[in-house]
Motif scaffolding. Structure first.
Motif, mmCIF file in Angstrom:
data_model
loop_
_atom_site.group_PDB
_atom_site.id
_atom_site.type_symbol
_atom_site.label_atom_id
_atom_site.label_comp_id
_atom_site.label_asym_id
_atom_site.label_seq_id
_atom_site.Cartn_x
_atom_site.Cartn_y
_atom_site.Cartn_z
ATOM 1 N N VAL A 1 10.782 -8.060 -11.983
ATOM 2 C CA VAL A 1 9.957 -8.289 -12.901
ATOM 3 C C VAL A 1 8.740 -6.786 -12.416
ATOM 4 O O VAL A 1 8.454 -6.640 -13.227
ATOM 5 C CB VAL A 1 8.764 -9.493 -12.569
ATOM 6 C CG1 VAL A 1 7.371 -9.608 -13.609
ATOM 7 C CG2 VAL A 1 9.945 -10.554 -12.903
ATOM 8 N N PRO A 2 8.993 -6.578 -11.546
ATOM 9 C CA PRO A 2 7.580 -5.591 -10.822
ATOM 10 C C PRO A 2 8.557 -4.034 -11.029
ATOM 11 O O PRO A 2 9.310 -3.986 -10.923
ATOM 12 C CB PRO A 2 7.506 -5.740 -8.890
ATOM 13 C CG PRO A 2 8.715 -6.760 -8.911
ATOM 14 C CD PRO A 2 9.397 -7.292 -10.265
ATOM 15 N N MET B 1 10.881 0.684 -5.155
ATOM 16 C CA MET B 1 11.152 -0.360 -5.193
ATOM 17 C C MET B 1 11.172 -1.255 -4.981
ATOM 18 O O MET B 1 11.494 -1.260 -3.987
ATOM 19 C CB MET B 1 12.419 -0.240 -7.026
ATOM 20 C CG MET B 1 13.560 -0.588 -6.313
ATOM 21 S SD MET B 1 14.247 0.394 -7.679
ATOM 22 C CE MET B 1 13.952 2.144 -8.089
ATOM 23 N N VAL B 2 10.354 -2.923 -5.261
ATOM 24 C CA VAL B 2 10.604 -3.850 -4.167
ATOM 25 C C VAL B 2 11.178 -5.134 -5.270
ATOM 26 O O VAL B 2 11.070 -5.142 -6.674
ATOM 27 C CB VAL B 2 9.239 -4.647 -3.859
ATOM 28 C CG1 VAL B 2 7.740 -5.252 -4.756
ATOM 29 C CG2 VAL B 2 9.848 -6.100 -3.077
ATOM 30 N N SER C 1 3.716 -5.559 -9.476
ATOM 31 C CA SER C 1 3.783 -4.432 -9.390
ATOM 32 C C SER C 1 3.361 -3.184 -7.820
ATOM 33 O O SER C 1 2.590 -3.654 -7.442
ATOM 34 C CB SER C 1 4.370 -3.290 -10.301
ATOM 35 O OG SER C 1 4.816 -4.288 -11.858
ATOM 36 N N PRO C 2 4.268 -3.202 -7.493
ATOM 37 C CA PRO C 2 3.345 -1.884 -6.183
ATOM 38 C C PRO C 2 2.560 -0.907 -6.709
ATOM 39 O O PRO C 2 2.861 -0.029 -8.333
ATOM 40 C CB PRO C 2 4.742 -0.764 -5.961
ATOM 41 C CG PRO C 2 6.362 -2.060 -6.536
ATOM 42 C CD PRO C 2 5.890 -2.811 -7.379
ATOM 43 N N VAL C 3 1.375 -1.027 -6.087
ATOM 44 C CA VAL C 3 0.207 0.224 -6.621
ATOM 45 C C VAL C 3 0.609 1.357 -5.318
ATOM 46 O O VAL C 3 0.743 0.772 -3.646
ATOM 47 C CB VAL C 3 -0.502 -0.819 -6.764
ATOM 48 C CG1 VAL C 3 -0.621 -1.553 -8.489
ATOM 49 C CG2 VAL C 3 -0.915 -1.930 -5.697
ATOM 50 N N ALA C 4 -0.296 2.616 -4.953
ATOM 51 C CA ALA C 4 0.283 3.022 -3.959
ATOM 52 C C ALA C 4 -1.834 3.953 -3.897
ATOM 53 O O ALA C 4 -2.005 3.660 -4.846
ATOM 54 C CB ALA C 4 0.952 4.180 -3.961
ATOM 55 N N ALA C 5 -2.203 4.778 -2.994
ATOM 56 C CA ALA C 5 -2.998 5.055 -2.949
ATOM 57 C C ALA C 5 -2.927 5.189 -1.386
ATOM 58 O O ALA C 5 -2.704 4.764 -0.568
ATOM 59 C CB ALA C 5 -4.238 3.772 -3.111
ATOM 60 N N ASN C 6 -4.094 6.929 -1.140
ATOM 61 C CA ASN C 6 -4.781 6.896 0.365
ATOM 62 C C ASN C 6 -2.992 7.464 1.447
ATOM 63 O O ASN C 6 -3.282 6.770 2.559
ATOM 64 C CB ASN C 6 -5.274 6.186 0.664
ATOM 65 C CG ASN C 6 -5.855 7.062 2.016
ATOM 66 O OD1 ASN C 6 -5.959 8.323 1.840
ATOM 67 N ND2 ASN C 6 -6.878 6.243 3.042
#
Length: 479
Positions: free
Chosen positions: A368-369, A380-381, A413-418
């Protein structure tokens, strides 16, 4: 006194001439162009119910993900039998308005794993677009005033799992991929008027992944996951540009673009080459659950089998019995799956499976993610807390199925920042935060659980992490 007053006035005037700060923007499912990335934002790494919690407010049920533009956050919800679009203030979580999208009948959906409010809105800061599989596409202004609606018949999804795809808003067009059993199609609607610009028939009876927009040398393309094929359409005309064969039979994940390539990673049950998962045969189901030895599986008997919690989705004629013919038909449908992670280079036409696919891998695939492209890695996870990363250009394995994220199932879903990647479990909302771009997965924070299911993908804006759980909306920021 006069001098000091003049200084104050001069200072105030100088402030008014400064450029306004950019508005907080996470404008659709998974943020800018579905990337899952807000690199310049600085949300906290360590947070939880007792740490770095800015605010927390109750929300109605639903599985759509938070979408943000300016000072407002938007969700869809299902409350008291009503389909709703709701706006909240990002400063304190105060509800600002809610608007109903009337439906003659609510689409079929799985009561624990789905919702008739699963599709996230899309916005450009002027118009807010909502989609409900039960009734169609709706537009409101940012104050909640209805602008137009594009009515659609109730979606009929495979095994009544319900709708999952979200609309995309780009260049004044609302693009909606609507794969269902009766009339699969992709449509483009004028965001200002609600009139149809183009519509194309699709051959995909089932998919749940939101399209990505790819700005290529030949023009912008809408790239859509689907049953059997991934297809790219010309954004302006809807003409099919290229396709890649070999997709999960129930594609839940979203493609991403970056570095001149497009990437996809997805898994679903049924791939005959999958060594980790095999559907049980009907005879195996009978051994597990046919207590009365009548050669069929009742709903009660199914609770002792592989089908626990999913009987209604497989009882296609709704007679209260799962027969051999029904089960074998489901297996045949799902066996079209070809799971994989792959990269596509631009410039192809027609079937580009053999000419423009740069690499393909089969390990560590998420169900799903959707995967995230960040800091030179395609990350990915998957269920069990297993994380995998590939080099996006070459497909080189950086790390594969390392069990370092929190244990459990994953929908968000994974998200990303900094420089960090955020993952969260489904069943109790446990976040693991990774330092991005490392040769081995580096969890820099394992945060305490929120204590509620988190199926929605978090949003990142205004240096804040916004999380929708089963019953609440949370905002986490450094104090």
């Amino acid at each position: 006194m006069v001098k000091s007053t003049a200084v104050v006035v001069l200072f105030a005037c100088s402030l008014s001439l400064l450029p306004a700060s950019d508005p907080a923007v996470w404008p659709q499912f998974r943020g800018p162009n579905g990337s899952g990335v807000a690199d310049t934002e600085k949300p906290p790494v360590e947070f939880g119910p007792e740490k770095n919690l800015k605010w927390k407010v109750p929300v109605p049920s639903g599985m759509s993900s938070p979408v943000i533009f300016g000072d407002k956050l938007y969700l869809t919800a299902f409350d008291g039998g009503k389909l709703l679009t709701i706006a909240y203030a990002i400063a304190d979580g105060k509800e600002l308005w809610r608007a109903e999208s009337p439906a003659a009948k609510i689409e079929g959906y799985h009561k624990t794993e789905g919702s008739p409010a699963s599709s996230s809105v899309a916005t450009d800061g002027k118009v807010v677009i909502s989609y409900f599989g039960s009734c169609g596409v709706f537009a409101h202004d940012t104050a909640g005033k209805p602008l137009w609606k594009y009515e659609l018949p109730m979606a009929v999804t495979a095994a009544d799992f319900g709708t999952g795809v979200s609309p995309v808003l780009v260049d004044g067009l609302v693009v909606l991929q609507r794969d269902d059993l009766k009339d699969p199609k992709i449509i483009a609607i004028d965001a200002a008027t609600g009139s149809r610009v183009w519509e194309k028939k699709r051959q995909s009876p089932q998919s749940y992944g939101t399209p990505a927009v790819w700005d290529t040398a030949g023009g912008k393309q809408v790239v859509t996951p689907g049953y059997g094929r991934m297809v790219a359409y010309d954004l302006k005309t809807g003409d099919e540009k290229w396709s890649v064969a070999g997709m999960p039979s129930a594609a839940c994940t979203t493609p991403v673009v970056g570095d001149g390539i497009l990437l996809f990673a997805g898994w679903s049950p049924g791939d005959s080459e999958d060594k980790e998962f095999k559907f049980p045969t009907y005879d195996e189901l009978l051994k597990q659950g046919d207590a009365d030895k009548d050669g069929a599986i009742s709903k009660e008997e199914s609770e002792n089998t592989f089908l626990k919690g999913f009987f209604d989705n497989n009882d296609t004629n709704k007679d209260g019995k799962l027969t051999r013919d029904e089960w074998d038909a489901q297996i045949k449908f799902m066996s079209a799956a070809k799971n994989g992670a792959f990269a596509v280079k631009a410039g192809g036409t027609g079937d580009v499976t053999k000419t423009h696919v740069l690499w393909r891998k089969t390990k560590g695939l998420p169900y799903v993610p959707s995967a995230v492209l960040y800091k030179g890695q395609y990350f990915m996870v998957k269920d069990g807390g297993l994380v995998t990363a590939y080099d996006p250009k070459t497909g080189k394995e950086i790390f594969v199925q390392e069990r370092v994220a929190a244990a459990g199932r994953y929908y968000a879903s994974p998200v990303a920042a900094n420089g960090h990647i955020y993952t969260v479990t489904l069943d109790n909302g446990t976040f693991t935060v990774f330092k991005a771009g490392e040769e081995v997965p580096d969890p820099v924070a394992k945060n305490p659980p929120l204590g509620e299911r988190v199926a929605a993908t978090p949003a990142i804006a205004a240096n804040t992490l916004y999380v929708r759980s089963a019953n609440h909306l949370w905002a986490f920021a450094e104090k």
